[in-house]
Scaffold this active site. Structure first.
Site, PDB file in Angstrom:
ATOM      1  N   ARG A 226     -28.703  33.600 -24.199  1.00  0.00           N
ATOM      2  CA  ARG A 226     -29.411  32.837 -23.175  1.00  0.00           C
ATOM      3  C   ARG A 226     -28.651  32.969 -21.861  1.00  0.00           C
ATOM      4  O   ARG A 226     -27.410  33.008 -21.838  1.00  0.00           O
ATOM      5  CB  ARG A 226     -29.519  31.355 -23.568  1.00  0.00           C
ATOM      6  N   HIS A 274     -34.308  40.995 -20.180  1.00  0.00           N
ATOM      7  CA  HIS A 274     -34.603  40.077 -21.285  1.00  0.00           C
ATOM      8  C   HIS A 274     -35.450  40.800 -22.343  1.00  0.00           C
ATOM      9  O   HIS A 274     -36.482  40.304 -22.798  1.00  0.00           O
ATOM     10  CB  HIS A 274     -35.337  38.827 -20.776  1.00  0.00           C
TER      11      HIS A 274
END
Length: 311
Positions: A226, A274
Site C-alpha cells: 500500500r 499499481h
C-alpha cells in the site's frame, strides 16, 4: 435475497456488473427505495458515509486486496467485511514480486544501460543462495511470494505484526524482531496491510537498518503493498545517498503518481502503476457469489476482516 450495491470508483464496472447480475439484482445508483433493499455491498474506495445509508446491509466485499479504503470511513456500519483474495490475484502478485526480485538480483538495470551504450561487459553475479529476501507481511500474498522465491534458491525471511509460522521461511514478528529481520535482509519486499501501526513504516531509519554485504551493490526495496506504508521523501533520500541501491514501487502515497514527483526521474527506481495485483472480476466475482450463497444457506462467510487488526 436482497440486492447488491456495486460501487467500484474508477475501476471499469461492466464485467463486475455482468457477473454479479447472474445471481443478484445489482444497484449502482442508490435511491431511498433501493437503500432499504441492499443486503450486500461490493466496493472499492466508496465515498465516506455511503454504506451508512444502507439500513439492511449485512456484508461488505472489498474488490481489492486491501481494506483500508473501507475502514477509513468514520461512519462505517458494524457488519462483516470480506477481503476476497482469489488464486488469480495471488498468482499476479507472486509473479510481480518474483519478476522484480530477479530483475534487481540479476542486475537488469545495469545490463539495460550497457545495451543502450553498446557495451559488452559481463559482471560478477552473486548466487541466490547467498541473498536474503525479507518479506514484510506474511498473509496469503506474502507466503505465496516467499515460497516461490524459496524454490529459486533465495533465503527467505518473513516479518509480521503477529507470530506467523511458514515452513521454509524464517519468521520474525513484532517490534522486537524488526531490527534482526532487517539486519538479515538484502532485498526487502513489502506486502503489509495498511493499518494505523504500519502507516509510514517504510522510512529512512528503517531502510538504514538493511544488511550491507561486502562486494554486493547494496540493499533493494520493493513495495507492492500500500502506498501509505511508505514515506516517499525518505525513499528519495535513501536512493540518492546510497542507503539503498535500487527500488521498485508499485504503490504511492498519491495515485496516480503526480507528474511533478521527483521519483519519476530516479535512474535506480522502477515505477509501475499499481499493477502488481489486478482485481479481475472474472475470478473474483465467482468467489463472491459462492460466499454469498454460503451465507444465504448457513450464515457462513469464511474468513472476515478483524477490525482491531485492520486485516
Amino acid at each position: 435475497m436482497g440486492k447488491v450495491l456495486l460501487s467500484v470508483g474508477d475501476i471499469e464496472a461492466d464485467d463486475w456488473l455482468r457477473g454479479l447480475s447472474l445471481e443478484h439484482d445489482v444497484v449502482m445508483n442508490v435511491d431511498q427505495q433501493s437503500a432499504q433493499e441492499i443486503k450486500y455491498a461490493v466496493v472499492w474506495k466508496p465515498e465516506h458515509g455511503t454504506l451508512a445509508k444502507l439500513p439492511n446491509l449485512e456484508v461488505i466485499f472489498s474488490v481489492g486486496a486491501g481494506v483500508d479504503h473501507i475502514l477509513s470511513d468514520p461512519q462505517l456500519p458494524d457488519v462483516p467485511i470480506v477481503k476476497v483474495v482469489s488464486e488469480n490475484l495471488t498468482q499476479h502478485v507472486t509473479e510481480y514480486v518474483v519478476w522484480r526480485v530477479l530483475d534487481h538480483h540479476r542486475q537488469g538495470a545495469l545490463y539495460r544501460e550497457q545495451q543502450r551504450a553498446g557495451l559488452w561487459s559481463e559482471k560478477p553475479q552473486r548466487p541466490a543462495q547467498e541473498v536474503s529476501v525479507g518479506i514484510m507481511g506474511l498473509g496469503q500474498l506474502g507466503r505465496s511470494a516467499g515460497l516461490a522465491l524459496k524454490h529459486l534458491g533465495f533465503r527467505i525471511n518473513g516479518w509480521s505484526r503477529t507470530s506467523q509460522q511458514v515452513d521454509g521461511i524464517t519468521s520474525y514478528h513484532g517490534d522486537a524482531d524488526l531490527t534482526p529481520f532487517l539486519n538479515d535482509t538484502d532485498i526487502l519486499v513489502i506486502l503489509l496491510p495498511l493499518t494505523p501501526e504500519t502507516e509510514g513504516i517504510i522510512n529512512y531509519e528503517l531502510l538504514s537498518r538493511l544488511r550491507r554485504l561486502p562486494a554486493y551493490p547494496g540493499p533493494v526495496l520493493i513495495n507492492a503493498g500500500r502506498g501509505k506504508l511508505q514515506r516517499e521523501p525518505d525513499i528519495l533520500k535513501a536512493l540518492t545517498d546510497g542507503t539503498i541501491q535500487q527500488a521498485t514501487l508499485d504503490v504511492f502515497e498519491e495515485e496516480p503518481l503526480p507528474a511533478r514527483s521527483p521519483l519519476w526521474g530516479l535512474p535506480n527506481l522502477v515505477v509501475t502503476p499499481h499493477a502488481a495485483g489486478m482485481s479481475d472480476p472474472n475470478h473474483l466475482v465467482p468467489a463472491m457469489l459462492r460466499q454469498m450463497a454460503a451465507y444465504e444457506r448457513s450464515g457462513d462467510l469464511g474468513p472476515v476482516i478483524d477490525r482491531t487488526l485492520g486485516y
